[in-house]
Design a protein around this motif. Structure first.
Motif, short mmCIF file in Angstrom:
data_model
loop_
_atom_site.label_atom_id
_atom_site.label_comp_id
_atom_site.label_asym_id
_atom_site.label_seq_id
_atom_site.Cartn_x
_atom_site.Cartn_y
_atom_site.Cartn_z
N PRO B 278 0.81 -1.22 0.00
CA PRO B 278 0.00 0.00 0.00
C PRO B 278 0.84 1.27 0.00
CG PRO B 278 -0.84 -1.55 1.61
CD PRO B 278 0.44 -2.12 1.10
N ILE B 279 1.97 1.24 0.73
CA ILE B 279 2.82 2.44 0.76
C ILE B 279 3.46 2.66 -0.60
CG2 ILE B 279 4.80 3.51 1.88
CD1 ILE B 279 4.20 1.80 4.31
N ILE B 280 3.91 1.55 -1.21
CA ILE B 280 4.53 1.67 -2.53
C ILE B 280 3.54 2.28 -3.51
CG2 ILE B 280 5.51 0.37 -4.45
CD1 ILE B 280 6.46 -1.68 -2.41
N ILE B 281 2.30 1.79 -3.43
CA ILE B 281 1.30 2.28 -4.37
C ILE B 281 1.00 3.76 -4.11
CG2 ILE B 281 -1.14 2.07 -4.96
CD1 ILE B 281 -0.68 -0.96 -4.68
N LEU B 282 0.96 4.13 -2.83
CA LEU B 282 0.74 5.54 -2.51
C LEU B 282 1.84 6.39 -3.13
CD1 LEU B 282 -0.71 7.75 -0.83
CD2 LEU B 282 0.93 7.26 0.97
N LEU B 318 4.03 1.54 -9.77
CA LEU B 318 2.64 1.15 -9.49
C LEU B 318 2.41 -0.30 -9.88
CD1 LEU B 318 -0.20 2.46 -8.71
CD2 LEU B 318 -0.65 2.41 -11.15
N GLY B 319 2.89 -0.66 -11.07
CA GLY B 319 2.73 -2.03 -11.53
C GLY B 319 3.42 -3.01 -10.60
N ILE B 320 4.62 -2.64 -10.14
CA ILE B 320 5.33 -3.55 -9.23
C ILE B 320 4.56 -3.66 -7.92
CG2 ILE B 320 7.46 -3.87 -7.93
CD1 ILE B 320 8.93 -2.46 -10.16
N GLY B 321 4.04 -2.53 -7.44
CA GLY B 321 3.34 -2.53 -6.16
C GLY B 321 2.07 -3.36 -6.18
N MET B 322 1.48 -3.51 -7.34
CA MET B 322 0.23 -4.26 -7.42
C MET B 322 0.45 -5.76 -7.20
SD MET B 322 -2.39 -2.45 -7.78
CE MET B 322 -2.68 -0.70 -7.92
N ASN B 407 -7.24 -6.16 -8.79
CA ASN B 407 -7.15 -6.26 -7.34
C ASN B 407 -8.37 -5.57 -6.72
OD1 ASN B 407 -6.42 -6.18 -4.64
ND2 ASN B 407 -4.24 -6.12 -5.17
N PRO B 408 -9.21 -6.31 -5.97
CA PRO B 408 -10.50 -5.75 -5.54
C PRO B 408 -10.41 -4.76 -4.38
CG PRO B 408 -10.25 -7.99 -4.78
CD PRO B 408 -9.06 -7.72 -5.61
N ASN B 409 -9.24 -4.64 -3.77
CA ASN B 409 -9.08 -3.72 -2.65
C ASN B 409 -9.47 -2.28 -3.05
OD1 ASN B 409 -7.84 -1.84 -0.88
ND2 ASN B 409 -6.57 -3.50 -0.09
N VAL B 410 -10.24 -1.59 -2.19
CA VAL B 410 -10.74 -0.26 -2.53
C VAL B 410 -9.60 0.72 -2.77
CG1 VAL B 410 -12.09 1.69 -1.71
CG2 VAL B 410 -12.83 -0.63 -1.20
N TRP B 411 -8.65 0.68 -1.88
CA TRP B 411 -7.53 1.62 -1.98
C TRP B 411 -6.79 1.45 -3.29
CZ3 TRP B 411 -4.90 5.60 -1.86
CH2 TRP B 411 -3.51 5.62 -1.84
N ALA B 415 -6.35 4.18 -6.34
CA ALA B 415 -5.05 4.52 -6.92
C ALA B 415 -5.07 4.31 -8.42
CB ALA B 415 -3.96 3.67 -6.28
N THR B 416 -5.71 3.23 -8.86
CA THR B 416 -5.76 2.94 -10.30
C THR B 416 -6.52 4.03 -11.03
OG1 THR B 416 -5.89 0.65 -9.63
CG2 THR B 416 -6.21 1.13 -11.94
N ILE B 417 -7.67 4.41 -10.46
CA ILE B 417 -8.48 5.42 -11.15
C ILE B 417 -7.70 6.74 -11.24
CG2 ILE B 417 -10.59 6.79 -10.99
CD1 ILE B 417 -11.86 4.38 -9.62
#
Lengths: 470, 497
Positions: B278-282, B318-322, B407-411, B415-417
């Motif tokens: 989650p931090i990486i994606i942030l 982002l791709g790696i974080g997913m 990935n169904p997680n809301v967060w 981030a994707t949107i």
């Protein structure tokens, strides 16, 4: 018995012989050929270096005060290699020097003292060797007789070393009180951790810290390095530092094993202080020699970190690092010496635009600085990496993180000089410097050492074969 | 094939450049050397595809085991899989193009080509190493050439940029150093210690160790790939560098970091990767947005491309974080695609700058009439950057989004949107830059007698363009190459999820 001594002390005999020969020459001949003398000494030192390949032998003489083995023989050869390269690089200075014979007599005596110090297995022998290594250096620091700073350097060196010797002796006598013997083996057998032995050890340790100029015992370093003639500065920062470090490894791991907790704490405090203070002062330096003085203080900190690790790893890493440090520092001092002889300039800002005229010297200095900073592909990277790795072998990761941060700071000031040489425009037009063939050869040897020692692994493996001997 | 050839060839050509006397000789040798590299890499690809058919389970091909410091468990282990092969091809293409566009180098030409070839050696070494120590070594080998290339041949505040870049990259290396030592000492506390990637991946590294040392490795490599907030070397470094060095920096150097994040940090410490995802994606989302918005305010073409690189490399992170197969494949595709696209962009900017002596959007204009070829490739690179279908940018970004959305997680969805939305901003700055610098009337009369690209510049652009179009039109070529590698990378993560 006599023959045994003769054979065991062969490296020392050779030095003594040459010192006597020089003395006789000095007293008898009036017009000496300086180049000839220099080259004769070079040949002699080369022989000393070739002892690397001599059959290693294990001998103890003088009632167990003097021992030698493969490791010590190797270390002695490294010291000679350092002196050989320094002397070859100072040819320009030596030619103008009126007292070339004194130069060699003093430095060879100092080297002889280091040999005895390395071979010592008794505190008295060690102390004798140490003093013999230091006092001639103080005299040699004054060889630029007409310069006031040179005399100041000599005075500072003799005072501070006398002071540190006093502390060291106090430590030795306290340890004698605690253990009842001065033989290394017996001290290590009898030593238990109590107030007396800890106090004695701390005194001894401070004496050592003076000699390798760890903060806060470093104050003499910069002034002495700046004032002394360049070859002496190089000798102090390379050969002398190497010798004391070698002995330091031996004393810590052989004699004070039972005080491991104490020495680890002392080492960690000293190494952090040394890194931080050395680095912060190095950033502010404008004089090239003072700059290298602080840079060499910082290098010591990494050695102290490695000393906290497991014995085999630490010893191998430190000797390997010092070998690389020898090539890098000698190359840096060599270039600075050649430049200061030619331009009579020693400031960092005088190196602006240096690359335009002196490509070989610039690249050599740049690679030496990269090696000191520990950037690959130079060998300095491997040296530093293994030191830090040895330090981590007992899990002191906080120190490793501090060391890593300090490497970034040190990177800044090494790069600053490279930046001046390669990227700035020269403020005044500089001449192309012609380098003596012998000096050039020495620089090329240093370059090879700095580039190949890391890429070629077997050198480290060879050093590691000694890791079980002390 | 012996992978050492990939190191020997650049080394020989670099040394050969040093013994030349005239500029013509040195550039010929550099061009021939880099062309041979390119051919060698295609030959390697061919051999790799053959070997893969018969290899079965084995992912790494052409493996070799050379002792280096055996008593410390340090060996020079070589081998390539599809991922590293894609990176090697990218390196060869960019270096070839980089040499071709620097034919007019005036001062210190020998040193320039020497350092450029040394840089390529570092990149090849990094990608073919299967030993973490060797990877670290080659990663740092590239720092000094970058420093000198920017500081000596750069433009603008080149010295400060060079210092900033070198020190920040060394900072990243210092973090990696700590992470590596942690990996070395805590991966297998009782047995033999090693830096070998494959052996390390077999060790069960304890959760606590992973949590402590993963950030060191990921952030350390992340500095090289402009992970927010360690991106500040990118704009200055890229903008001050000479054209070839900008191409290399943005095209390959930033990929070294992403490759390290993937191959070392994520692969060896999967549990920590899941924990920190989650931090990486942030951070990636911030980088994407920050980069895009910062680009909007830039007026210098090189700064525009540099800031947009931060944004585009954010997609890689982002791709790696997913941490799923599709997203990571997308991230690697984005690495290749961005490498080619940004190199083309910098090449076009360099050609314009060399002729007009300005990179400010306001002072350019109407170049399409004067130099149609250069303007055309500039526009094409821009369109690829904003993700026009048919070019590689679209395919790779699309793959990342598809993977991220799975990935169904809301967060993760948010981030994707948000990241998708940033493409709109990309379109704004790209179209604005392209519109005002290339289209419209010629703003400066002096521009009228400028010449279009020479043959070498055209060749360089065509090589890069071919890669972009090929991936855009036939992405399966790349995905087929990558998928065995990504499956291995993710093998341990699916176990932990």
């Amino acid at each position: 018995m006599e023959i045994e001594i003769l054979l065991a002390l062969n490296q020392e005999w050779l030095l003594c012989l040459s010192i006597f020969l020089l003395l006789i020459l000095f007293l008898t001949i009036e017009n000496i050929n300086q180049t000839l003398i220099a080259h004769t000494i070079h040949a002699l030192l080369l022989v000393q270096v070739l002892f690397i390949w001599a059959e290693p032998k294990q001998v103890t003489v003088f009632n167990g005060m003097y021992t030698t083995n493969g490791l010590i023989q190797f270390q002695k050869s490294l010291l000679s290699l350092g002196f050989l390269l320094i002397s070859a690089l100072s040819l320009n200075w030596l030619k103008n020097c009126k007292s070339i014979i004194e130069f060699y007599i003093l430095l060879l005596s100092s080297l002889l003292g280091m040999y005895f110090m390395l071979s010592a297995s008794h505190m008295l022998m060690f102390y004798l060797g140490l003093e013999m290594a230091t006092i001639p250096l103080a005299a040699a620091a004054n060889l630029d007789i007409e310069k006031r700073k040179s005399g100041e350097a000599a005075m500072k060196l003799i005072y501070s070393s006398a002071f540190s010797s006093a502390i060291l002796l106090m430590g030795i006598s306290l340890i004698y009180g605690a253990c009842g013997s001065l033989h290394f083996a017996e001290i290590s057998n009898n030593l238990v951790q109590n107030n007396l032995s800890i106090f004695g050890f701390i005194m001894l340790f401070s004496g050592f810290a003076f000699k390798i100029s760890a903060v806060p015992f470093h104050l003499w370093t910069a002034d002495v390095y700046e004032g002394a003639p360049l070859p002496i500065t190089a000798f102090l920062s390379v050969v002398s530092k190497m010798a004391v470090s070698f002995v330091f490894i031996k004393i810590l791991f052989q004699v004070f094993v039972s005080l491991e907790v104490i020495y680890t704490i002392s080492l960690s405090v000293l190494s952090i202080l040394t890194m931080v203070v050395g680095n912060l002062f190095a950033i502010r330096q404008e004089n090239m020699k003072r700059f290298l003085a602080f840079s060499s203080i910082t290098q010591v900190a990494y050695i102290l970190i490695a000393l906290m690790g497991l014995q085999g790893m630490a010893q191998g890493a430190i000797i390997y690092f010092l070998l690389i440090y020898l090539f890098s520092t000698v190359a840096a001092f060599g270039v600075i010496g050649i430049v200061s002889e030619a331009y009579n300039k020693e400031n960092i800002s005088d190196y602006k635009g240096f690359y335009a005229q002196n490509k070989f010297l610039s690249w050599t200095l740049a690679i030496a600085l990269f090696s000191l900073a520990g950037v690959p592909p130079t060998a300095g990277f491997f040296g530093k990496f293994f030191l830090v790795m040895a330090g981590a072998s007992k899990g002191y990761f906080i120190l490793i993180i501090i060391a890593a941060l300090n490497m970034i700071i040190s990177f800044y000031y090494y790069l600053r000089i490279v930046r001046y040489m390669f990227m700035e425009e020269a403020t005044e037009s500089l001449q192309k410097i012609s380098v003596q063939p012998v000096s050039k050869l020495a620089l090329i040897i240093c370059l090879l050492g700095m580039v190949c020692l890391g890429l070629y692994g077997p050198v480290y493996e060879y050093i590691l074969t000694f890791s079980n001997t002390l | 094939m012996n992978l050492l050839l990939l190191l020997i060839l650049p080394l020989i050509s670099a040394v050969a450049v040093l013994v030349t006397t005239t500029h013509k000789q040195s550039r010929t040798i550099a061009a021939v050397g880099s062309a041979l590299q390119l051919l060698l890499c295609f030959f390697l690809l061919n051999q790799f595809l053959d070997a893969e058919k018969i290899a079965g389970e084995k992912v790494f091909q052409f493996t070799q085991h050379l002792p280096w410091f055996p008593s410390l468990g340090i060996h020079f282990d070589l081998g390539v899989d599809g991922i590293s092969l894609a990176m090697i091809l990218l390196t060869a293409v960019v270096v070839f193009a980089g040499v071709l566009v620097s034919f007019t180098m005036e001062k210190l030409h020998k040193e320039f080509y020497f350092l450029l070839l040394l840089l390529s050696l570092g990149a090849y070494g990094f990608f073919i190493s299967l030993d973490v120590f060797a990877m670290f070594f080659f990663l740092e080998v590239a720092v000094i050439p970058k420093f000198l290339l920017i500081g000596i041949w750069g433009s603008g505040p080149k010295q400060n940029s060079a210092m900033k870049l070198a020190i920040m990259l060394m900072g990243g290396s210092a973090l990696i150093l700590v992470g590596l030592l942690g990996l070395y000492f805590f991966s297998n506390e009782t047995g033999d210690r090693t830096f070998n990637l494959e052996v390390l991946s077999q060790f069960p590294i304890s959760y606590a160790t992973q949590l402590v040392f993963f950030p060191f490795l990921f952030v350390g490599f992340g500095v090289f790939t402009a992970l927010f907030p360690f991106h500040s070397w990118v704009p200055d470094g890229h903008s001050s560098a000479p054209t070839a060095a900008s191409m290399f920096l943005a095209g390959i150097s930033m990929k070294l970091g992403a490759y390290g994040c993937l191959r070392v940090a994520t692969y060896l410490m999967p549990d920590a990767a899941v924990y920190y995802a989650p931090i990486i994606i942030l951070l990636a989302t911030i980088a994407i947005f920050y980069g895009a918005f910062a680009t909007l305010t830039q007026t210098d073409l090189k700064y525009i491309n540099a800031y947009s690189s931060i944004s585009h490399c954010g997609f890689v992170i982002l791709g790696i974080g997913m941490l799923n197969d599709i997203a990571i494949r997308g991230a690697i595709m984005q690495m290749v695609s961005h490498g080619l696209m940004t190199a083309l962009f910098f090449a076009a900017i360099g050609m314009m700058y060399q002729r007009t002596h300005t990179r400010l959007v306001a002072q350019l204009g109407g170049l399409l009439k004067v130099m149609p070829f250069i303007s055309a490739i500039f526009i094409v690179a821009g369109l690829c950057s904003l993700g026009l279908p048919g070019f590689s940018g679209f395919v790779s970004e699309m793959t990342i989004f598809v993977g991220a959305w799975s990935n169904p997680n809301v967060w993760y969805r948010v981030a994707t949107i948000l990241s998708c939305a940033s493409i709109v901003i990309t379109a704004v700055y790209i179209l604005r830059a392209a519109g005002s610098s290339v289209m419209g009337p010629v703003v400066n009369k002096n521009y009228l007698h400028l010449e279009d690209a020479t043959w070498n510049e055209k060749l360089a652009a065509m090589v890069l363009l071919a890669g972009i179009v090929l991936i855009g039109m036939a992405p399966f070529l790349l995905t087929d190459l990558l998928s065995p590698g990504t499956e291995v990378l993710l093998g341990k993560i699916t176990n932990t999820l």
